[in-house]
Design an enzyme around this catalytic site. Structure first.
Site: not given
Ligand code: ADP
Length: 319
Positions: A129, A11, A171, A125, A72, A127, A103
């Site tokens: 968080d 995000g 969330r 982010t 993503r 959030d 995260d």
């Molecule tokens: P944010 O970074 O805002 O928390 P996301 O949770 O959507 O956003 O994560 C962003 C991207 O990071 C995901 O689309 C994916 O490509 C990568 N990612 C998330 N979790 C994992 C994981 N456990 N292992 C490898 N890549 C990950």
């Protein structure tokens, strides 16, 4: 290191551009080349990587969103995806990577680090968080956007003697709702971290009316329930009419506040320093007004704790 990369992922949040600018310019300041990876991990796999000069990040510190775009990417969660990403980076001569995101993005950065490609994380982010840091880039801007909206809603609420429910993002974390609730003078704040009592909430609304209050504001974090769901609940329990305002994605956009620009600049610069020491798997943060770096794993394994003293105080003040 002779060349590093930078990307924004997950995000987006206002102030990410300030962080990108700081990474690029701090690297150049140290005589290190830097490349921007477009569209997060998706761009890493596809190789949409471009060298950046100091001038390429001019005129972005005041802009919301991210100039490097975000995405993503499911493929990146797989071993094959991660190996492809490392191959692309090696092809470009990159030796380290700064990942700006939440995260989920950190998990990806840690996966690369474990495969021998050093990454440093910068928390971006709205959030707020991410465990290990008191603030994330974008939180302050989003908070101010919410406050501006609440102030406007309050004007009309007062004129018509109405109760408004304002649904804000969050969330799993209630930081935005908590801070906005306290700063916006809300009667009630509903956050994922705390169970709510509908009877108590209605009681407070009715007491407020009895003592002549012309408006009431209820803030609900989306992770608790939707604003319309809460409206129906209040109507069913006490036959009180409420109006709902779902703030949605306006909370993500807008020109970053001075605070988020400073935070982005501090974090981006520190990330480069840590990376140039050859250390991977570190996350940058702010602890007790000091910029710190810590084990990135903590950021997605530890629990984020919202400041519940704000919750208590808000309740005490909204009598
Ligand atoms: P944010 O970074 O805002 O928390 P996301 O949770 O959507 O956003 O994560 C962003 C991207 O990071 C995901 O689309 C994916 O490509 C990568 N990612 C998330 N979790 C994992 C994981 N456990 N292992 C490898 N890549 C990950």
């Amino acid at each position: 290191m002779k060349k590093i990369g930078v990307l924004t992922s997950g995000g987006d949040s206002p102030g990410m551009n300030a962080a990108v600018r700081a990474v690029v310019r701090k690297a150049i300041y140290h005589g290190v080349e830097v490349a921007g990876v477009y569209s997060g991990y998706q761009g890493l796999i596809e190789g949409t990587i471009k060298n950046l000069e100091a001038g390429d990040v001019g005129d972005i510190i005041q802009r919301g969103g991210t100039k490097l775009y975000s995405a993503r990417c499911e493929e990146f969660r797989t071993e094959a995806g991660q190996l492809k990403a490392i191959e692309q980076m090696k092809k470009e001569g990159l030796e380290g990577l700064v990942v700006i995101g939440g995260d989920g993005s950190y998990r990806g950065a840690m996966a690369l680090t474990k495969r021998g490609f050093p990454c440093v994380g910068v928390p971006g982010t709205i959030d707020n968080d991410i465990p290990g840091t008191d603030y994330t880039i974008g939180f302050d801007t989003a908070l101010n956007t919410v406050i501006e909206a609440i102030d406007k809603i309050r004007d009309t609420a007062t004129s018509h003697e109405r109760t408004f429910i304002v649904e804000v993002m969050g969330r799993d974390a209630g930081d935005l709702a908590l801070w906005a609730g306290l700063a916006g003078g809300a009667e009630t704040i509903l956050i994922p971290e705390e169970s709510y009592n509908i009877d108590d909430m209605i009681d407070r609304l009715q007491k407020g009316r009895k003592r002549g209050k012309r408006h009431s504001i209820i803030i609900v974090a989306e992770g608790v329930m939707g604003g319309n769901e809460l409206k129906a609940l209040i109507k069913e329990k006490a036959d009180i009419e409420t109006r709902v305002s779902v703030l949605g994605h306006i909370q993500r956009g807008g020109s970053p506040t001075a605070r988020d620009r400073v935070l982005g600049s501090l974090f981006g610069a520190r990330a480069v320093e840590v990376l140039l020491e050859g250390v991977g798997g570190r996350a940058i943060g702010m602890k007790n007004h000091q910029v710190v770096d810590y084990d990135m794993t903590e950021a997605f394994t530890a629990e984020h704790n919202a400041d519940m003293s704000l919750y208590t105080l808000s309740k005490e003040l909204a009598i």
